[in-house]
Motif scaffolding. Sequence first.
Motif, short mmCIF file in Angstrom:
data_model
loop_
_atom_site.label_atom_id
_atom_site.label_comp_id
_atom_site.label_asym_id
_atom_site.label_seq_id
_atom_site.Cartn_x
_atom_site.Cartn_y
_atom_site.Cartn_z
N ALA A 53 -0.41 -3.53 -4.13
CA ALA A 53 -0.79 -3.55 -2.47
C ALA A 53 -1.70 -2.72 -1.21
CB ALA A 53 0.66 -2.41 -1.73
N ALA A 54 -1.89 -1.91 -2.61
CA ALA A 54 -3.74 -1.34 -2.29
C ALA A 54 -4.66 -2.12 -1.66
CB ALA A 54 -4.19 0.00 -2.95
N SER A 55 -4.74 -3.42 -2.50
CA SER A 55 -5.79 -4.41 -2.41
C SER A 55 -5.41 -4.86 -0.92
CB SER A 55 -5.71 -5.65 -3.57
OG SER A 55 -4.49 -6.48 -3.17
N HIS A 56 -4.03 -4.98 0.23
CA HIS A 56 -3.64 -5.87 0.76
C HIS A 56 -3.97 -4.40 2.31
CE1 HIS A 56 -3.09 -9.68 -0.72
NE2 HIS A 56 -2.12 -9.00 -1.47
N LEU A 57 -3.63 -3.29 1.86
CA LEU A 57 -3.87 -2.13 2.72
C LEU A 57 -4.08 -1.19 2.40
CD1 LEU A 57 -0.07 -2.40 2.64
CD2 LEU A 57 -1.66 -3.05 4.89
N PRO A 58 -5.69 -1.92 2.31
CA PRO A 58 -6.95 -0.12 1.46
C PRO A 58 -6.63 0.89 2.65
CG PRO A 58 -7.79 -1.84 2.39
CD PRO A 58 -6.30 -2.15 2.78
N LEU A 59 -6.95 1.05 3.75
CA LEU A 59 -6.73 2.42 3.98
C LEU A 59 -5.64 2.95 4.42
CD1 LEU A 59 -8.72 0.89 7.49
CD2 LEU A 59 -9.72 2.02 5.28
N LEU A 60 -4.48 2.85 3.62
CA LEU A 60 -2.75 2.66 3.53
C LEU A 60 -3.06 3.72 2.51
CD1 LEU A 60 -0.60 0.69 5.89
CD2 LEU A 60 -1.56 2.73 6.81
N PRO A 61 -2.44 5.23 1.56
CA PRO A 61 -1.44 5.53 0.62
C PRO A 61 -0.89 4.99 -0.09
CG PRO A 61 -0.89 7.25 2.58
CD PRO A 61 -1.58 6.17 3.70
N VAL A 62 -1.09 3.89 -0.36
CA VAL A 62 0.79 3.15 -1.03
C VAL A 62 0.42 3.51 -1.97
CG1 VAL A 62 0.39 0.78 1.06
CG2 VAL A 62 -1.37 1.23 -1.40
N ARG A 63 -0.26 3.63 -2.35
CA ARG A 63 -0.74 4.32 -4.65
C ARG A 63 0.63 5.55 -4.46
NH1 ARG A 63 -5.77 1.95 -4.55
NH2 ARG A 63 -6.13 0.94 -6.56
N ARG A 64 0.49 6.03 -3.63
CA ARG A 64 1.46 7.50 -3.75
C ARG A 64 2.54 7.54 -2.98
NH1 ARG A 64 -3.85 10.55 -1.19
NH2 ARG A 64 -3.22 10.04 0.26
N LEU A 65 2.83 6.27 -1.74
CA LEU A 65 4.30 6.29 -1.32
C LEU A 65 5.48 5.40 -2.27
CD1 LEU A 65 2.13 5.72 2.39
CD2 LEU A 65 3.32 7.22 1.21
N HIS A 76 -3.50 -17.70 -14.25
CA HIS A 76 -3.49 -16.93 -13.02
C HIS A 76 -4.68 -18.34 -11.66
CE1 HIS A 76 -2.75 -13.00 -10.83
NE2 HIS A 76 -3.38 -13.63 -9.68
N GLY A 77 -3.90 -18.03 -11.86
CA GLY A 77 -5.13 -18.81 -9.80
C GLY A 77 -6.33 -18.40 -9.83
N ASP A 78 -7.21 -18.83 -9.51
CA ASP A 78 -8.26 -18.57 -8.50
C ASP A 78 -8.34 -18.33 -7.73
OD1 ASP A 78 -9.87 -20.57 -8.32
OD2 ASP A 78 -11.76 -20.40 -9.56
N ALA A 79 -7.79 -18.69 -7.00
CA ALA A 79 -7.66 -18.67 -5.19
C ALA A 79 -6.82 -18.19 -4.57
CB ALA A 79 -7.64 -19.91 -4.54
N ASP A 80 -5.76 -17.38 -6.01
CA ASP A 80 -4.32 -16.32 -5.97
C ASP A 80 -5.02 -15.37 -4.44
OD1 ASP A 80 -2.54 -14.64 -5.50
OD2 ASP A 80 -2.01 -15.14 -7.32
N ARG A 81 -4.22 -15.04 -3.53
CA ARG A 81 -4.25 -14.34 -1.66
C ARG A 81 -3.27 -13.33 -2.03
NH1 ARG A 81 -5.30 -18.50 2.72
NH2 ARG A 81 -4.79 -16.21 4.06
N ILE A 82 -2.05 -13.20 -2.94
CA ILE A 82 -1.54 -12.81 -3.33
C ILE A 82 -1.75 -11.72 -4.08
CG2 ILE A 82 1.32 -12.15 -3.70
CD1 ILE A 82 1.58 -14.78 -1.70
N VAL A 83 -2.28 -11.65 -5.65
CA VAL A 83 -2.85 -10.86 -6.60
C VAL A 83 -3.53 -11.15 -6.70
CG1 VAL A 83 -2.00 -10.09 -8.98
CG2 VAL A 83 -0.13 -11.00 -7.22
N PRO A 84 -4.96 -10.17 -6.51
CA PRO A 84 -6.12 -10.79 -6.63
C PRO A 84 -6.41 -10.95 -8.40
CG PRO A 84 -5.87 -8.80 -5.37
CD PRO A 84 -4.66 -9.26 -5.89
N PRO A 85 -7.10 -12.18 -8.75
CA PRO A 85 -7.35 -12.08 -9.36
C PRO A 85 -8.11 -10.80 -10.00
CG PRO A 85 -7.39 -13.92 -8.53
CD PRO A 85 -7.60 -12.80 -7.34
#
Length: 117
Positions: free
Chosen positions: A25-37, A59-68
């Motif tokens: 989630a943090a990889s998609h929302l880097p400005l929000l404190p998702v790791r803590r929430l 793992h696909g190298d073009a995965d845009r949901i879960v970064p490789p």
Amino acid sequence: MDLAARDGARGLVLESTFSSLPETAASHLPLLPVRRLMRTRFDSLAKIPNYCGPLLQVHGDADRIVPPALARKLFDAANEPKWFVSVPGAGHNDPPSRAYIEALDRFFDALPARTPG
């Protein structure tokens, strides 16, 4: 991941998986404190050292949901024996590629025989 880490398995196949849900989630929302929430963790990174059997991770190298990179982080924390297959051009929900199916066949063929009991 959790079941294999707790109870063991003859082999484990992880497909398009992540180190933890908050990290993804943090990889998609880097400005929000998702790791803590986030309460739901699915912290495979903390559990994978407890799994001691053969691992195939794909793992696909073009995965845009879960970064490789998060898949690779999980793989790096795993015990041997382990194999990582990066599928060129594959995204998160793409159908299995020929490379994936061939790796899966090799993995299953190499698994130790089931012991009676």
